[in-house]
Structures are given as structure tokens and as C-alpha cells.
Scaffold this motif. Structure first.
Motif, PDB file in Angstrom:
ATOM      1  N   GLY A 173       0.877  -1.239   0.025  1.00 16.62           N
ATOM      2  CA  GLY A 173       0.020  -0.092   0.031  1.00 16.62           C
ATOM      3  C   GLY A 173       1.006   1.223   0.055  1.00 16.62           C
ATOM      4  N   ASP A 174       0.753   2.127   0.879  1.00 17.54           N
ATOM      5  CA  ASP A 174       1.227   3.509   1.123  1.00 17.54           C
ATOM      6  C   ASP A 174       2.629   3.462   1.997  1.00 17.54           C
ATOM      7  OD1 ASP A 174       0.032   3.098   3.312  1.00 17.54           O
ATOM      8  OD2 ASP A 174      -1.291   5.001   3.232  1.00 17.54           O
ATOM      9  N   PHE A 175       3.065   2.366   2.196  1.00 20.25           N
ATOM     10  CA  PHE A 175       4.122   2.530   3.357  1.00 20.25           C
ATOM     11  C   PHE A 175       5.134   3.309   2.979  1.00 20.25           C
ATOM     12  CE2 PHE A 175       6.552  -0.373   0.282  1.00 20.25           C
ATOM     13  CZ  PHE A 175       7.706  -0.151   0.833  1.00 20.25           C
ATOM     14  N   THR A 176       5.671   3.602   1.569  1.00 21.02           N
ATOM     15  CA  THR A 176       6.741   4.277   1.320  1.00 21.02           C
ATOM     16  C   THR A 176       6.341   5.934   1.618  1.00 21.02           C
ATOM     17  OG1 THR A 176       7.394   2.813  -0.549  1.00 21.02           O
ATOM     18  CG2 THR A 176       8.449   4.900  -0.336  1.00 21.02           C
ATOM     19  N   GLU A 177       4.869   6.089   1.426  1.00 26.60           N
ATOM     20  CA  GLU A 177       4.573   7.587   1.545  1.00 26.60           C
ATOM     21  C   GLU A 177       4.449   7.634   2.969  1.00 26.60           C
ATOM     22  OE1 GLU A 177       0.776   8.332   0.112  1.00 26.60           O
ATOM     23  OE2 GLU A 177       0.549  10.149   0.974  1.00 26.60           O
ATOM     24  N   ARG A 178       4.062   6.726   3.901  1.00 29.49           N
ATOM     25  CA  ARG A 178       4.060   6.963   5.561  1.00 29.49           C
ATOM     26  C   ARG A 178       5.588   7.112   5.886  1.00 29.49           C
ATOM     27  NH1 ARG A 178      -0.885   7.049   7.589  1.00 29.49           N
ATOM     28  NH2 ARG A 178       0.172   6.562   9.710  1.00 29.49           N
ATOM     29  N   LEU A 179       6.389   6.260   5.407  1.00 29.44           N
ATOM     30  CA  LEU A 179       7.847   6.325   5.717  1.00 29.44           C
ATOM     31  C   LEU A 179       8.336   7.659   5.574  1.00 29.44           C
ATOM     32  CD1 LEU A 179      10.437   3.630   4.778  1.00 29.44           C
ATOM     33  CD2 LEU A 179      11.080   5.964   4.686  1.00 29.44           C
ATOM     34  N   TRP A 180       7.896   8.342   4.211  1.00 32.81           N
ATOM     35  CA  TRP A 180       8.349   9.579   3.962  1.00 32.81           C
ATOM     36  C   TRP A 180       7.967  10.704   5.118  1.00 32.81           C
ATOM     37  CZ3 TRP A 180       4.557  13.025   2.346  1.00 32.81           C
ATOM     38  CH2 TRP A 180       5.140  14.286   2.108  1.00 32.81           C
ATOM     39  N   ALA A 181       6.397  10.403   5.391  1.00 33.53           N
ATOM     40  CA  ALA A 181       5.787  11.320   6.151  1.00 33.53           C
ATOM     41  C   ALA A 181       6.497  11.172   7.525  1.00 33.53           C
ATOM     42  CB  ALA A 181       4.451  10.899   6.229  1.00 33.53           C
ATOM     43  N   TYR A 182       6.661   9.916   8.193  1.00 37.98           N
ATOM     44  CA  TYR A 182       7.314   9.890   9.371  1.00 37.98           C
ATOM     45  C   TYR A 182       8.809  10.609   9.485  1.00 37.98           C
ATOM     46  CZ  TYR A 182       9.425   7.163  13.218  1.00 37.98           C
ATOM     47  OH  TYR A 182      10.311   6.673  14.281  1.00 37.98           O
ATOM     48  N   LEU A 183       9.456  10.271   8.268  1.00 34.74           N
ATOM     49  CA  LEU A 183      10.790  10.953   8.494  1.00 34.74           C
ATOM     50  C   LEU A 183      10.789  12.193   8.312  1.00 34.74           C
ATOM     51  CD1 LEU A 183      13.684   9.675   8.427  1.00 34.74           C
ATOM     52  CD2 LEU A 183      13.604   9.836   5.764  1.00 34.74           C
ATOM     53  N   THR A 184       9.743  12.981   7.596  1.00 34.61           N
ATOM     54  CA  THR A 184       9.886  14.484   7.335  1.00 34.61           C
ATOM     55  C   THR A 184       9.316  15.064   8.732  1.00 34.61           C
ATOM     56  OG1 THR A 184       8.967  14.135   5.307  1.00 34.61           O
ATOM     57  CG2 THR A 184       8.695  16.108   6.004  1.00 34.61           C
ATOM     58  N   ILE A 185       8.341  14.232   9.309  1.00 37.69           N
ATOM     59  CA  ILE A 185       7.662  15.162  10.610  1.00 37.69           C
ATOM     60  C   ILE A 185       8.861  14.931  11.529  1.00 37.69           C
ATOM     61  CG2 ILE A 185       6.333  14.448  12.499  1.00 37.69           C
ATOM     62  CD1 ILE A 185       4.231  13.625  10.434  1.00 37.69           C
ATOM     63  N   GLN A 186       9.639  13.777  11.659  1.00 37.11           N
ATOM     64  CA  GLN A 186      10.856  13.743  12.710  1.00 37.11           C
ATOM     65  C   GLN A 186      11.747  14.709  12.452  1.00 37.11           C
ATOM     66  OE1 GLN A 186      10.891  11.927  15.253  1.00 37.11           O
ATOM     67  NE2 GLN A 186      10.686   9.752  15.074  1.00 37.11           N
ATOM     68  N   GLN A 187      12.091  14.990  11.284  1.00 35.38           N
ATOM     69  CA  GLN A 187      13.059  16.145  11.001  1.00 35.38           C
ATOM     70  C   GLN A 187      12.620  17.522  11.085  1.00 35.38           C
ATOM     71  OE1 GLN A 187      14.347  14.925   7.003  1.00 35.38           O
ATOM     72  NE2 GLN A 187      15.483  13.457   7.759  1.00 35.38           N
ATOM     73  N   LEU A 188      11.242  17.713  11.010  1.00 32.35           N
ATOM     74  CA  LEU A 188      10.588  18.902  11.191  1.00 32.35           C
ATOM     75  C   LEU A 188      10.575  19.277  12.804  1.00 32.35           C
ATOM     76  CD1 LEU A 188       7.798  18.842   8.631  1.00 32.35           C
ATOM     77  CD2 LEU A 188       9.637  20.512   8.673  1.00 32.35           C
ATOM     78  N   LEU A 189      10.361  18.171  13.453  1.00 31.24           N
ATOM     79  CA  LEU A 189      10.206  18.405  14.999  1.00 31.24           C
ATOM     80  C   LEU A 189      11.620  18.675  15.506  1.00 31.24           C
ATOM     81  CD1 LEU A 189       8.148  15.304  15.989  1.00 31.24           C
ATOM     82  CD2 LEU A 189       7.289  18.009  16.273  1.00 31.24           C
ATOM     83  N   GLU A 190      12.793  18.015  14.782  1.00 34.33           N
ATOM     84  CA  GLU A 190      14.216  18.426  15.212  1.00 34.33           C
ATOM     85  C   GLU A 190      14.407  20.009  14.755  1.00 34.33           C
ATOM     86  OE1 GLU A 190      16.114  16.979  16.772  1.00 34.33           O
ATOM     87  OE2 GLU A 190      14.933  14.987  16.709  1.00 34.33           O
ATOM     88  N   LYS A 191      13.886  20.237  13.757  1.00 36.62           N
ATOM     89  CA  LYS A 191      13.995  21.728  13.354  1.00 36.62           C
ATOM     90  C   LYS A 191      13.385  22.802  14.157  1.00 36.62           C
ATOM     91  CE  LYS A 191      14.917  21.738   8.513  1.00 36.62           C
ATOM     92  NZ  LYS A 191      14.174  21.634   7.171  1.00 36.62           N
ATOM     93  N   SER A 192      12.168  22.120  14.505  1.00 34.81           N
ATOM     94  CA  SER A 192      11.406  22.992  15.526  1.00 34.81           C
ATOM     95  C   SER A 192      12.253  23.501  16.635  1.00 34.81           C
ATOM     96  CB  SER A 192       9.976  22.493  15.745  1.00 34.81           C
ATOM     97  OG  SER A 192      10.171  21.559  16.525  1.00 34.81           O
ATOM     98  N   LYS A 193      13.321  22.542  17.082  1.00 38.23           N
ATOM     99  CA  LYS A 193      14.033  22.880  18.475  1.00 38.23           C
ATOM    100  C   LYS A 193      15.236  23.836  18.074  1.00 38.23           C
ATOM    101  CE  LYS A 193      13.833  18.587  19.637  1.00 38.23           C
ATOM    102  NZ  LYS A 193      14.235  17.306  20.599  1.00 38.23           N
ATOM    103  N   SER A 194      15.833  23.714  17.054  1.00 38.66           N
ATOM    104  CA  SER A 194      17.118  24.197  16.763  1.00 38.66           C
ATOM    105  C   SER A 194      17.498  25.032  15.765  1.00 38.66           C
ATOM    106  CB  SER A 194      18.171  23.014  16.852  1.00 38.66           C
ATOM    107  OG  SER A 194      18.025  22.149  15.481  1.00 38.66           O
ATOM    108  N   GLY A 195      16.375  25.602  14.982  1.00 37.29           N
ATOM    109  CA  GLY A 195      16.693  26.585  13.839  1.00 37.29           C
ATOM    110  C   GLY A 195      16.338  27.703  14.152  1.00 37.29           C
ATOM    111  N   SER A 196      16.458  28.641  13.336  1.00 37.62           N
ATOM    112  CA  SER A 196      16.093  30.013  13.680  1.00 37.62           C
ATOM    113  C   SER A 196      14.670  30.321  13.921  1.00 37.62           C
ATOM    114  CB  SER A 196      16.586  30.878  12.408  1.00 37.62           C
ATOM    115  OG  SER A 196      15.503  30.686  11.308  1.00 37.62           O
TER     116      SER A 196
END
Lengths: 624, 239
Positions: free
Chosen positions: A515-538
Motif C-alpha cells: 500500500g502506501d508504506f513508502t509514503e508513510r515512511l516519507w511522512a514519518y521521516l519528514t515529521i521527525q526532521q521537522l520536529l528537530e528543526k522546530s527545536k534548533s532552527g532560527s
């Protein structure tokens, strides 16, 4: 669980499907209230803290109550009323280092069934050359139908697979069935009720502990492995046989008073082991600090046998004293590396890293955390990596986490326990073997969008780089991929083309499972990285990253630190229907919960009734 | 030290911290009618901890029941009971019980002292033993009132003023400084206070780890909740 003897647990099943490292786990439990009156039945499961809950449902008397992922702030409004009357309890709690506990209870009518289903997803991370699927099972009594099933689909091919459990006795061991073909593995464990019992007529169960599956995939040479499914692609990059890059490492060790006792002893012990593991071509330095900064030597030393022996002698003398000046200690490490580089004392092709170990908050010299981060980032200037180890519960982990990420490194919590030495060594082992630095994975701009991070400061031995994205052209035949990096002797540069896999050919006997596992993998990874960015970016990046992560968490129904899952419980006899709210804990909340200090403030993860009994008022005063 | 007012009939609790210089003595309970007085003295950590925060704890309590002629001095080191001109010394390292016409004492080794003063009050003092070589912390005590319903309406003190209940309302729940820790407005004693949802620990059942009790945290040394301010409760001597 519930009143013993009054509830029959019909089934407990754990069904885990892993497709290209993306694990989707469904935990189901079905029970019957045998009593002649209604009673509260509890469902408690533990899930890895790296996982996001994606669904939860309860079926009671034919009625299904399904969880809904909502924005945290909006979910909060639903339990404000309960909060103001002072009723609290957490639906998701910390459980050890790796797990979080999800617990819920519901009132079930006499002679009625209840079915709980919890689903969570995670991207398995490759560490020290393997992926790990951890399932924790603790049924209170033997269960009619108990089953753990895992199906692993890895198109790259499975290199090895190893299954064990902390509760496996010689009798239970043969019940673990493992079928491994080239690209697929099936594992099942399904003991009968009698096999679960601690003794023939006992009510106790042997099934209590961790069921662990470890495996690795065949490493694809050069370009790595790229999978294209349903318009999304994922690129796994961890080529075999790359020579390690020599490193120049400065260990910055906190020896302040709070390290006294076990912590300083374990630090000493770990350092001695780490020093032994240094490769002869590496350079190293030791800087100890309390309120004063004391380098062992004024510049880095080559890890020759003699130098390592000298350093070990010095480490034996490591003693705790004084306050904590993190700022000056790290800046000293930076300037030592810079000076040695300028004086050409270090090999050209080598990576510079600082490993900071501390257990406490800076209280000497510069103690403003933001200022320290600023000073360190500007001194490092992107030229070296900073890894931070936060020892124990008193350290501000988010401070270290942000500081590491600002400087191409990562942070890790070291838990105060008898195995702290092993934790320290383990972390070192993970980061001590860089294979490539400044790794860039490039894809044609006109063919991909919404790419996850595609630049990495290092690739470590035993780990893996994962990049995912969306293809702008769904009918794309070939995706051009290039990878650049700096290796030991030469620059690493490969390019090639990837095409969409035909999953019907790879797994001809399977139904449409992917099914859509690649899309969900992409979404999981994107969210993880955005959460990191929300802590250490400008500041702007933080706001944008948070907004985007929230939007995606809602779209893909992930319970992240920005969302909550709301389940409306059936009305109780007194007509109340307090909603259940499941939240994702942040590392800070986990630490806080473990620290358990008296006047820390509670996280309102869930508000519902907790006290059924009445006791007289108590008035007291006590220490913190 | 942290103060906690648990109100099970409301399913709620209030909490606040009181901090002052090490050595300060506070009145916890004063009932002029029955002649009961409980004072406690605080100490600080051995040295300033890495986080720079000076923590204070109670380490010594002085308890007097004038009508019964009983005086108790309980410290982290020993327990002394004075009655009829005699002194009885008990050690935390022994389990002991003492039953008298006016006072009952029960010492559970290295853990707690339960005191029942005839027809007036029952309380328990917990001993928190800290590793002797701990660089910062030292032993301290907790004071838990178990039964106070026989005390007079004029009972006062940092704890005593709450013995006959407290009326309050909490409204306007809103996000706090930290999103997960909501603030709210509390109306109490004719004042409007900003409070924060929190928890504090009740160590009675588990002296080592305690149990979290959710509570509304009143900031700034309980300002607005306690009558006056904390300096009004400072006294010069333990008795």
C-alpha cells in the motif's frame, strides 16, 4: 487486567509487518467480563518511544469507539473541565529507556466482551549493523490465544535474522518459528495456555518481558538501494567495505562535584575502555573540567600505544570536585583542534570531533544556556562535530541536544544505572567510525519534491542514511541519483538510475500488503526532521517547521508531540463521559518524569477520574 | 520544603513551596486554645548544587502540648521527649514504641515517627535518609498531619490555617509558560491568583520515591493562599 478471576482474557496478539524498515504494529487484546456486574477493565501496552501511535479503538457491546488525532491545543479544550476539578492521569507514560506505556481503562458491562486495538508505526534505525524490533509483552495470566507474528519484507535481501526473548526458557524456545527466504522472513510465537503457565496448575504466566528481533539487510554497493512505490521514493545508503576515516577526538569530561560516586567511577571505567579502542592512526585529547578547565596535554596526541598508556594513567586519577563550566571547556577543545589543524599536526583527511560528557547544568563561567550554544556554534563554525552525553537526570537534555545538532553531532542520554559504562562505550562505538563525511545525496530538481534531509555530516559504520521524497512525475521510468562524500583516501562519488520496483514480481505470493508504506515512511521521516528543526532552527524556521509538522501529523494520523489522540469513552453509569487523551512524550518530559522531583509540574496527558475512594484530608510539608 | 493541602472530598490538592535562609524557624501549627505548637527549622544543602538552586529542608521540629505538659524535639539525628521533668531519648536506628497516658510514640527504624497527642492531634514525621557522602544533600524530615479535627477553630500556622478547610474556585484554564503545564485563575481568600497545574510528592507509603499527587501550585511562597506572607510565620526559637 482487572479483578482476578472475574475477567477472562481471550486473546493477546501482536502483529508486526515491516516493509523496508518501516514497521507497522497492531496490538489486539480481547477480554470478557465474567462478573455479574460491570467492572473496569484495563488495557496496558508498551511501545517503543521512537514509534508514533496511529490508531486506537475499543469495541464494547458491538459499539466501536475510535481514536481521533487532533491538534494538541484543541484536544486540551476537551479535558479542561476535568482538569479544573483536579482529576489527572496520564494515558502515555515513560517506561524504562526504550519504551512508553499506553494504558487505558473502560467500564465493561456484566458478561460483555471488550476488544482493544492499538496501532503504531516507526522507521527502524540501523545501529551497529542491525535493526531491532522490540515488543514488550506482559499478560497478567495465561491467555487462550497468545500470538506474536512478524513479517519482514526487505527487497534488498535479509543478511541475517536473530530472535530472542528475555522470558524464553528451554521449553518455550522451540515454539519460536522462523522462516527466512531471500527477501522475506516470517516469525511467529504462539504458546498454548498450558505452555504459558509457570507450573501445570498455576495461574502465573511465563510470558513477561521483551521479544526482540534483530536483523540486517544485504548492503547494496555504491549507490545504495532506492525503492519507488506509488509516487514516493526512499533511498537507503550504507555501502559496505568503505575504509574508515581517521578521527581527531577531544574528550571533554565533566569532573564537577555532582559527578561524585558512581558516575565518576563509571566515567573512568568507560574512558579506559574507549581509549583502548582508539585506532593507532587517530589523534585524541582529554580535557577535564569543573569550574576550571584542565587539558591533559596542550595539543592532541597520536593514539600510539605509549600515548594511550599515558592517557590511561591520567584517567585513573580522575576525581570529582568543584562547579561546572561547560562553556570554557568546550571552547578550549575547539581551540585545541583549530590550532592543531593550523599547525598541520593532524592528517588532512580526517574528521574532527568533540565528545562532551556532563551531568549537570553550567553554574560557573558562562551559565546562560543560549549564550553557550551561540559561543560554541560560532567557535566551531561548521568545522567539526560535537557529540554530547548527558549523564543522569539533572542535566538539561534539550540544551545538549540543540547544541549537538547545531554542530553536526548528536546527543544521547546516559541513564544512571549499573550499565552506564556500557552505555557510554556503546555511544562511542556508534560514532567512532566515520566512513564518509559531508555526504550529499542528489536527485534531479525537476523530478522530486518534498525531499527529506539529503545532506549528512557523517556516515558512521553500522548506521544508514535514509532519504525519501515525492516524485513529481508519477510515471517516471528512471530516477537519476548521485551521491557525493569525502572518504579516507578519495572523494566518494557515484551516480546511477533507479526505477520503480515491481512488487508483484518480488513478492508474487503476497496480496497487496505494501500500500502506501513508502509514503508513510516519507511522512514519518519528514515529521521527525521537522520536529528537530522546530527545536534548533532560527525563530522563523522553528515556527514554519512546527506548523508543517502539525499539519502532516494530522494528515497522516500520527500522535506526535504536537498532536493528541482523543478517544471518547462510553458513558459510565453516572452519566459522565470523560474523553481519553493520548499524547506523545518529548525527551524532556520523559526525563522530567524519571527525575520525579517534588515541585515539577505535571503534564496533563489525560484527565479522568482517578480516585474512587474517599480519604480524610492530609496536610503536610516535606522536602523536595 | 513543599507544602501540600490534600482535599480528597474535592478530588484535588493545593501546593506551594516556602523557602528562606537556612536556619529559619517557621510555625507550622499553633493552636492557642489547646496549647499546641509545632515549629520547624530548615537547613540548606551542604554546598551550592550545580544548578545553583539552594534547596532547604526541615531538619528539626519542636512540638509542645502545653495542657498535657509534653514537649518533643525531633531532629534528623534523634528524638527527645520531655514530660514531667524527665527526658526520654529515642534513636531513629531503633524500632520503638512508647505508650503514655497523654502521648503515644511509634518509631519505625530509620523511617518514621508517629505521634498521637491525647484528644488533640495525630501526626507522622518521616525521616529521609540521604547517603552520608552525598556531595550536596543531607538528611531531612517531613511532617504529615493525620488527624487534626479536635483542634480549635483558632488553629493557625503554615499548615494549621488549612485544618478547617479552604474555599477556592479554579477557572479560566489556559496554556502556561510550558504548553503542557496549564495555568489557571484561582479565587481564594478574596484574591485572584495565577496558579499552575503541578504535582508534589507524598512519601508516606514510599519514603524513597514518594507518590505524585496532582495539585494546583501557588507561586511565590504561597502568596495569596497563606494568610500574610511567609515572614509572618518566622519565629526565633524552636519552642
Amino acid at each position: 487486567s482487572a479483578n482476578e478471576g472475574k475477567v477472562e482474557v481471550h486473546s493477546v496478539t501482536v502483529d508486526c509487518k515491516v516493509t523496508s524498515r518501516f514497521a507497522h504494529t497492531v496490538m489486539t487484546s480481547r477480554a470478557l467480563n465474567k462478573a455479574n456486574s460491570s467492572q473496569e477493565i484495563f488495557f496496558e501496552v508498551e511501545l517503543p518511544k521512537t514509534a508514533f501511535i496511529t490508531n486506537f479503538s475499543m469495541e464494547i457491546e458491538g459499539q466501536v469507539y475510535v481514536g481521533e488525532v487532533k491538534e494538541k491545543e484543541k484536544a486540551k479544550k476537551q479535558y479542561e473541565k476535568a482538569v479544573s476539578s483536579g482529576q489527572t492521569a496520564g494515558l502515555v507514560k515513560v517506561s524504562g529507556r526504550k519504551m512508553e506505556k499506553f494504558s487505558v481503562s473502560v467500564n465493561v458491562a456484566a458478561k460483555s466482551n471488550v476488544t482493544f486495538v492499538l496501532t503504531y508505526e516507526e522507521l527502524l534505525q540501523r545501529k551497529l549493523g542491525q535493526y531491532e524490533i522490540l515488543t514488550r509483552v506482559k499478560p497478567k495470566t495465561p491467555v487462550n490465544e497468545f500470538q506474536i507474528v512478524a513479517d519482514i519484507y526487505e527487497p534488498q535481501g535479509i543478511a541475517f535474522i536473530d530472535v530472542h526473548a528475555t522470558f524464553l526458557s528451554n521449553d518455550l524456545l522451540p515454539l519460536v518459528e522462523k522462516t527466512v527466504t531471500e527477501k522475506k522472513a516470517h516469525i511467529s510465537f504462539s504458546p498454548t495456555m498450558e505452555q504459558q503457565r509457570t507450573c501445570p496448575s498455576c495461574d502465573g504466566t511465563l510470558i513477561d518481558g521483551d521479544f526482540i528481533i534483530k536483523y540486517d539487510v544485504n548492503r547494496a554497493k555504491n549507490l545504495g538501494d532506492i525503492q519507488i512505490v506509488n509516487g514516493y521514493f526512499v533511498h537507503f545508503f550504507a555501502p559496505p567495505d568503505l575504509p574508515r576515516v581517521p578521527k581527531n577526538v577531544v574528550f571533554v569530561i565533566d569532573r564537577s562535584g555532582s559527578m561524585s560516586g558512581k558516575k565518576i567511577a563509571q566515567t573512568r571505567e568507560a574512558l579506559l575502555e574507549i581509549l583502548k579502542d582508539l585506532h593507532e592512526e587517530d589523534f585524541f585529547a582529554l580535557i577535564e573540567f569543573d569550574h576550571m578547565v584542565s587539558p591533559w596535554r596542550q595539543s592532541l596526541s597520536k593514539a600510539t600505544k605509549d600515548n594511550v598508556a599515558e592517557a590511561m594513567k591520567h584517567v585513573h586519577k580522575l576525581r570529582d570536585m568543584g562547579a561546572t563550566n561547560i562553556n570554557d571547556a568546550v571552547l578550549r577543545a575547539v581551540s585545541m583542534l583549530v590550532k592543531d589543524r593550523q599547525a598541520k599536526r593532524l592528517p588532512d583527511r580526517s574528521v574532527d570531533m568533540i565528545i562532551l560528557l556532563t551531568d549537570g547544568m553550567p553554574n560557573s563561567g558562562e551559565s546562560n544556556l543560549g549564550k553557550i550554544q551561540e559561543n560554541v556554534q560560532s567557535a566551531i563554525g561548521g568545522n567539526m562535530s560535537l557529540f554530547c552525553l548527558g549523564f543522569g537526570n539533572d542535566v538539561d537534555y534539550s540544551f545538549l541536544d540543540v547544541m549537538s545538532k547545531q554542530n553536526k553531532g548528536l546527543a544521547r542520554r546516559i541513564y544512571e544505572a549499573s550499565d552506564a559504562t556500557m552505555q557510554l562505550q556503546g555511544f562511542y562505538e556508534e560514532v567512532s567510525s566515520p566512513l564518509l563525511s559531508e555526504v550529499d545525496l542528489r536527485y534531479p530538481d525537476n523530478a522530486v519534491e518534498f525531499l527529506t534531509t539529503n545532506h549528512f555530516s557523517q556516515l558512521f559504520n553500522g548506521s544508514e542514511i535514509v532519504v525519501a521524497g515525492r516524485l513529481t512525475d508519477n510515471d517516471l521510468d528512471n530516477l537519476l541519483v548521485e551521491v557525493f562524500g569525502q572518504g579516507f583516501e578519495d572523494d566518494f562519488k557515484v551516480q546511477g538510475q533507479a526505477s520503480a520496483s515491481n512488487w508483484d514480481v518480488i513478492y508474487p505470493d503476497e496480496e497487496y500488503i505494501f500500500g502506501d508504506f513508502t509514503e508513510r515512511l516519507w511522512a514519518y521521516l519528514t515529521i521527525q526532521q521537522l520536529l528537530e528543526k522546530s527545536k534548533s532552527g532560527s525563530p522563523d524556521e522553528k515556527v514554519n517547521a512546527t506548523a508543517k509538522a502539525l499539519e502532516m501529523s494530522l494528515q497522516y494520523s500520527f500522535v506526535t508531540p504536537l498532536t493528541s489522540m482523543v478517544v471518547t469513552k462510553p458513558e459510565t453509569e453516572d452519566g459522565t463521559d470523560s474523553p481519553l487523551i493520548a499524547d506523545k512524550l518529548t525527551e524532556e518530559q520523559r526525563q522530567q518524569a524519571e527525575r520525579g522531583q517534588a515541585h515539577q509540574l505535571a503534564s496533563p496527558a489525560l484527565y479522568t477520574r482517578t480516585h474512587a475512594y474517599q480519604s480524610p484530608p492530609t496536610y503536610f510539608v516535606d522536602g523536595d | 520544603p513543599h507544602f501540600m493541602i490534600e482535599l480528597p472530598d474535592r478530588g484535588d490538592a493545593l501546593c506551594f513551596n516556602i523557602n528562606d535562609k537556612p536556619g529559619t524557624i517557621f510555625t507550622l501549627v499553633r493552636d492557642p486554645e489547646s496549647g499546641i505548637l509545632v515549629n520547624g527549622q530548615i537547613i540548606g544543602d551542604k554546598k551550592i548544587p550545580p544548578d545553583g538552586k539552594i534547596n532547604t529542608y526541615f531538619w528539626r521540629f519542636g512540638i509542645i502540648h502545653q495542657t498535657l505538659g509534653v514537649r518533643l524535639e525531633v531532629s534528623t539525628r534523634e528524638i527527645s521527649v520531655f514530660q514531667d521533668g524527665k527526658r526520654v531519648k529515642l534513636l531513629w536506628s531503633d524500632t520503638a514504641s512508647l505508650k503514655g497516658p497523654n502521648v503515644d510514640l511509634l518509631v519505625t527504624k530509620d523511617r518514621s515517627l508517629t505521634v498521637t497527642l491525647k484528644d488533640s492531634v495525630k501526626f507522622v514525621i518521616l525521616l529521609h535518609k540521604v547517603w552520608e557522602k552525598h556531595p550536596y544533600h543531607r538528611d531531612y524530615l517531613g511532617f504529615y498531619t493525620l488527624d487534626s479535627h479536635l483542634l480549635s477553630p483558632s488553629v493557625h500556622g503554615l499548615l494549621g490555617q488549612f485544618y478547617h478547610g479552604i474555599e477556592y474556585e479554579v477557572t479560566d484554564l489556559r496554556p502556561g509558560e510550558v504548553p503542557e503545564k496549564p495555568d489557571a485563575t484561582m479565587y481564594v481568600k478574596g484574591q485572584e491568583l495565577n496558579v499552575t497545574r503541578g504535582w508534589q510528592r507524598d512519601f508516606r507509603r514510599d519514603v524513597k520515591n514518594g507518590e505524585n499527587v496532582p495539585c494546583w501550585f501557588i507561586h511565590s511562597n504561597g502568596t495569596g493562599l497563606i494568610d500574610g506572607d511567609e515572614t509572618d510565620y518566622i519565629v526565633s526559637g524552636l519552642f
